[in-house]
Design a protein around this motif. Structure first.
Motif, mmCIF file in Angstrom:
data_model
loop_
_atom_site.group_PDB
_atom_site.id
_atom_site.type_symbol
_atom_site.label_atom_id
_atom_site.label_comp_id
_atom_site.label_asym_id
_atom_site.label_seq_id
_atom_site.Cartn_x
_atom_site.Cartn_y
_atom_site.Cartn_z
ATOM 1 N N LEU A 141 16.783 -5.672 5.416
ATOM 2 C CA LEU A 141 16.031 -4.203 5.286
ATOM 3 C C LEU A 141 14.985 -4.487 6.296
ATOM 4 C CD1 LEU A 141 15.788 -2.173 3.090
ATOM 5 C CD2 LEU A 141 14.603 -3.625 1.816
ATOM 6 N N VAL A 142 14.290 -5.620 6.558
ATOM 7 C CA VAL A 142 13.232 -5.711 7.489
ATOM 8 C C VAL A 142 13.759 -5.333 8.897
ATOM 9 C CG1 VAL A 142 11.933 -7.339 8.970
ATOM 10 C CG2 VAL A 142 12.018 -7.642 6.585
ATOM 11 N N ALA A 143 14.902 -5.815 9.149
ATOM 12 C CA ALA A 143 15.626 -5.201 10.542
ATOM 13 C C ALA A 143 16.082 -3.769 10.802
ATOM 14 C CB ALA A 143 16.796 -5.995 10.720
ATOM 15 N N VAL A 144 16.461 -3.085 9.258
ATOM 16 C CA VAL A 144 16.487 -1.798 9.359
ATOM 17 C C VAL A 144 15.188 -0.931 9.584
ATOM 18 C CG1 VAL A 144 17.156 0.383 7.928
ATOM 19 C CG2 VAL A 144 18.837 -1.672 7.980
ATOM 20 N N ARG A 145 14.286 -1.436 8.863
ATOM 21 C CA ARG A 145 12.948 -0.739 9.049
ATOM 22 C C ARG A 145 12.210 -0.755 10.544
ATOM 23 N NH1 ARG A 145 11.276 -1.520 2.667
ATOM 24 N NH2 ARG A 145 12.364 0.484 1.875
ATOM 25 N N ALA A 146 12.432 -2.249 11.229
ATOM 26 C CA ALA A 146 11.955 -2.298 12.331
ATOM 27 C C ALA A 146 12.494 -1.430 13.366
ATOM 28 C CB ALA A 146 12.027 -3.682 12.809
ATOM 29 N N ALA A 147 13.734 -1.166 13.337
ATOM 30 C CA ALA A 147 14.636 -0.299 14.048
ATOM 31 C C ALA A 147 14.268 0.901 13.983
ATOM 32 C CB ALA A 147 16.174 -0.678 13.943
ATOM 33 N N ALA A 148 13.869 1.378 12.852
ATOM 34 C CA ALA A 148 13.404 2.792 12.624
ATOM 35 C C ALA A 148 11.991 3.086 13.073
ATOM 36 C CB ALA A 148 13.392 3.222 11.110
ATOM 37 N N ALA A 149 11.206 2.050 13.019
ATOM 38 C CA ALA A 149 9.739 2.025 13.433
ATOM 39 C C ALA A 149 9.705 2.290 14.841
ATOM 40 C CB ALA A 149 8.879 0.949 13.236
ATOM 41 N N LYS A 150 10.783 1.431 15.761
ATOM 42 C CA LYS A 150 10.667 1.612 17.157
ATOM 43 C C LYS A 150 11.003 2.978 17.452
ATOM 44 C CE LYS A 150 12.830 -0.604 21.359
ATOM 45 N NZ LYS A 150 13.841 -0.988 21.881
ATOM 46 N N ALA A 151 12.054 3.358 16.857
ATOM 47 C CA ALA A 151 13.014 4.663 17.173
ATOM 48 C C ALA A 151 11.657 5.682 17.062
ATOM 49 C CB ALA A 151 14.016 5.155 16.548
ATOM 50 N N ILE A 152 10.740 5.552 16.219
ATOM 51 C CA ILE A 152 9.838 6.734 15.984
ATOM 52 C C ILE A 152 8.584 6.645 16.673
ATOM 53 C CG2 ILE A 152 8.274 7.537 13.983
ATOM 54 C CD1 ILE A 152 10.878 6.756 11.898
ATOM 55 N N GLY A 153 8.388 5.537 17.217
ATOM 56 C CA GLY A 153 7.163 5.264 18.118
ATOM 57 C C GLY A 153 5.997 4.572 17.431
ATOM 58 N N ILE A 154 6.398 3.837 16.318
ATOM 59 C CA ILE A 154 5.162 3.230 15.699
ATOM 60 C C ILE A 154 4.769 1.913 16.556
ATOM 61 C CG2 ILE A 154 4.773 1.566 13.764
ATOM 62 C CD1 ILE A 154 4.826 4.522 12.840
ATOM 63 N N ASP A 155 3.486 1.693 16.508
ATOM 64 C CA ASP A 155 2.932 0.699 17.401
ATOM 65 C C ASP A 155 3.392 -0.823 17.039
ATOM 66 O OD1 ASP A 155 1.197 2.498 18.981
ATOM 67 O OD2 ASP A 155 0.550 2.977 16.902
ATOM 68 N N GLY A 156 3.486 -1.010 15.714
ATOM 69 C CA GLY A 156 4.090 -2.482 15.373
ATOM 70 C C GLY A 156 4.477 -2.563 14.081
ATOM 71 N N ILE A 157 4.721 -4.008 13.721
ATOM 72 C CA ILE A 157 5.414 -4.103 12.478
ATOM 73 C C ILE A 157 4.821 -5.287 11.615
ATOM 74 C CG2 ILE A 157 7.529 -5.285 11.665
ATOM 75 C CD1 ILE A 157 7.958 -2.565 12.468
ATOM 76 N N VAL A 158 4.669 -5.041 10.356
ATOM 77 C CA VAL A 158 4.122 -5.915 9.495
ATOM 78 C C VAL A 158 5.388 -6.381 8.583
ATOM 79 C CG1 VAL A 158 2.722 -6.630 7.361
ATOM 80 C CG2 VAL A 158 1.890 -5.021 9.184
ATOM 81 N N CYS A 159 5.619 -7.811 8.752
ATOM 82 C CA CYS A 159 6.823 -8.566 8.210
ATOM 83 C C CYS A 159 6.208 -10.130 7.951
ATOM 84 C CB CYS A 159 7.937 -8.616 9.003
ATOM 85 S SG CYS A 159 7.928 -9.385 10.511
ATOM 86 N N SER A 160 7.026 -10.686 7.237
ATOM 87 C CA SER A 160 6.753 -12.152 7.250
ATOM 88 C C SER A 160 7.128 -13.028 8.767
ATOM 89 C CB SER A 160 7.617 -12.827 6.222
ATOM 90 O OG SER A 160 7.610 -14.313 6.453
ATOM 91 N N ALA A 161 6.471 -13.821 9.131
ATOM 92 C CA ALA A 161 6.839 -14.565 10.332
ATOM 93 C C ALA A 161 8.147 -15.089 10.454
ATOM 94 C CB ALA A 161 5.775 -15.725 10.597
ATOM 95 N N ALA A 162 8.715 -15.409 9.123
ATOM 96 C CA ALA A 162 10.005 -15.838 8.931
ATOM 97 C C ALA A 162 11.001 -14.975 9.475
ATOM 98 C CB ALA A 162 10.494 -16.018 7.303
ATOM 99 N N GLU A 163 10.583 -13.532 9.599
ATOM 100 C CA GLU A 163 11.455 -12.570 10.067
ATOM 101 C C GLU A 163 11.198 -12.267 11.743
ATOM 102 O OE1 GLU A 163 10.007 -10.645 7.177
ATOM 103 O OE2 GLU A 163 11.423 -12.308 5.945
ATOM 104 N N ALA A 164 10.214 -12.851 12.225
ATOM 105 C CA ALA A 164 9.420 -12.346 13.565
ATOM 106 C C ALA A 164 10.546 -12.365 14.601
ATOM 107 C CB ALA A 164 8.319 -13.071 13.839
ATOM 108 N N ALA A 165 11.150 -13.418 14.855
ATOM 109 C CA ALA A 165 12.269 -13.598 16.093
ATOM 110 C C ALA A 165 13.125 -12.599 15.809
ATOM 111 C CB ALA A 165 12.819 -15.048 15.904
ATOM 112 N N GLN A 166 13.789 -12.288 14.531
ATOM 113 C CA GLN A 166 14.474 -11.218 14.643
ATOM 114 C C GLN A 166 13.882 -9.912 14.863
ATOM 115 O OE1 GLN A 166 15.605 -10.872 10.388
ATOM 116 N NE2 GLN A 166 17.293 -9.399 10.713
ATOM 117 N N VAL A 167 12.949 -9.772 14.463
ATOM 118 C CA VAL A 167 12.143 -8.336 14.604
ATOM 119 C C VAL A 167 11.923 -8.057 16.182
ATOM 120 C CG1 VAL A 167 10.054 -7.102 14.388
ATOM 121 C CG2 VAL A 167 11.433 -8.091 12.356
ATOM 122 N N ARG A 168 11.451 -9.205 16.605
ATOM 123 C CA ARG A 168 11.243 -9.152 18.203
ATOM 124 C C ARG A 168 12.358 -8.814 18.929
ATOM 125 N NH1 ARG A 168 6.888 -8.037 19.997
ATOM 126 N NH2 ARG A 168 5.535 -9.883 19.504
ATOM 127 N N ALA A 169 13.673 -9.374 18.465
ATOM 128 C CA ALA A 169 14.755 -8.915 19.134
ATOM 129 C C ALA A 169 15.164 -7.302 18.947
ATOM 130 C CB ALA A 169 16.069 -9.520 18.503
#
Ligand SMILES: O=c1ccn([C@@H]2O[C@H](COP(=O)(O)O)[C@@H](O)[C@H]2O)c(=O)[nH]1
Length: 236
Positions: A141-169
């Motif tokens: 769910l974090v990965a889906v929302r991070a991809a949407a945030a990037k596509a929409i042009g949001i400046d950043g993501i709030v998540c757990s650092a447990a998902e940070a490496a995956q989100v960075r990718a």
């Protein structure tokens, strides 16, 4: 590539207190050990927006963690109203319609306010996501929302650092990753479920950590803030 961030500016202290007087006393005690403060529901609804303006005027950075989520028009206009405060970050829930409206409000306001999309709250685990009606794991769910945030042009993501490496990718190097659910080793976890230490967060590629109770509830908040900054500096 983004500007380097000093370890001290990576720490955001959550001012989850009942009154602005209490918050100002804490800020005074922390002194130069921190420069970035987060205002959420509790203080935001108790004079916190006025405090935010005073902090910005005094040279501190402010994160308005108001987690907006409403119909698009309301979110867009809310963001436009908040943009004048001078805060650095504002959160909205990472639903596409909400993020689009927030990005539009940010652009119309023409301010430097950065919009962060809250993916999945750090107090949620897979069972909580299931209970809320989601078929995906928290990580997916974090990965889906991070991809949407990037596509929409949001400046950043709030998540757990447990998902940070995956989100960075997913979001690449230019967008920010901001992580609550941070606990120094041995600190009480409370209601958080996806918890990471400050050092692990840095190693996972996080830009800013948010820390509340481990600092606000400490006998010596300045010392705890300093230790967290030192731990992050050593891990970078
Ligand atoms: O997913 C999220 C989003 C926001 N928060 C906020 O961060 C702080 C964390 O406080 P602690 O006392 O360090 O647990 C708090 O203000 C939350 O509202 C979050 O925890 N998780």
């Amino acid at each position: 590539m983004p500007e380097p961030i000093s370890p001290r500016d990576r720490l955001i202290v959550a001012l989850d207190m009942a009154t602005t007087d209490e918050a100002e006393r804490l800020i005074e005690r922390i002194g130069d050990a921190a420069s970035f403060y987060k205002i959420g529901y509790r203080l935001g609804y108790a004079g916190g927006l006025g405090l935010a303006e005073r902090l910005v005027r005094g040279g501190r950075k402010v994160f308005l963690d108001l987690k907006l989520h409403d119909i698009g028009n309301t979110v867009e206009e809310g963001v436009q109203s908040l943009a004048g405060i001078g805060a650095t970050f504002l959160t909205v829930h990472a639903y596409p319609q909400t993020m689009r409206a927030a990005a539009s409000g940010r652009d119309k306001a023409g301010s430097g306010l950065k919009i962060l999309g809250v993916t999945v709250l750090t107090s949620y685990d897979d069972a909580d996501a299931r209970e809320a009606g989601y078929a995906l794991s928290v990580a997916d769910l974090v990965a889906v929302r991070a991809a949407a945030a990037k596509a929409i042009g949001i400046d950043g993501i709030v998540c757990s650092a447990a998902e940070a490496a995956q989100v960075r990718a997913v979001i690449g190097p230019d967008r920010l990753i901001v992580t609550p659910g941070i606990r120094p080793a041995g600190a009480e976890i409370g209601d958080q479920k996806r918890v990471v230490t400050p050092a692990e967060a840095m190693r996972a590629g996080v830009d800013h950590v948010v820390v509340g109770r481990p600092i606000t509830g400490a006998g010596d908040p300045r010392d705890v803030a300093r230790r967290i900054v030192d731990e992050m500096a050593a891990a970078l």
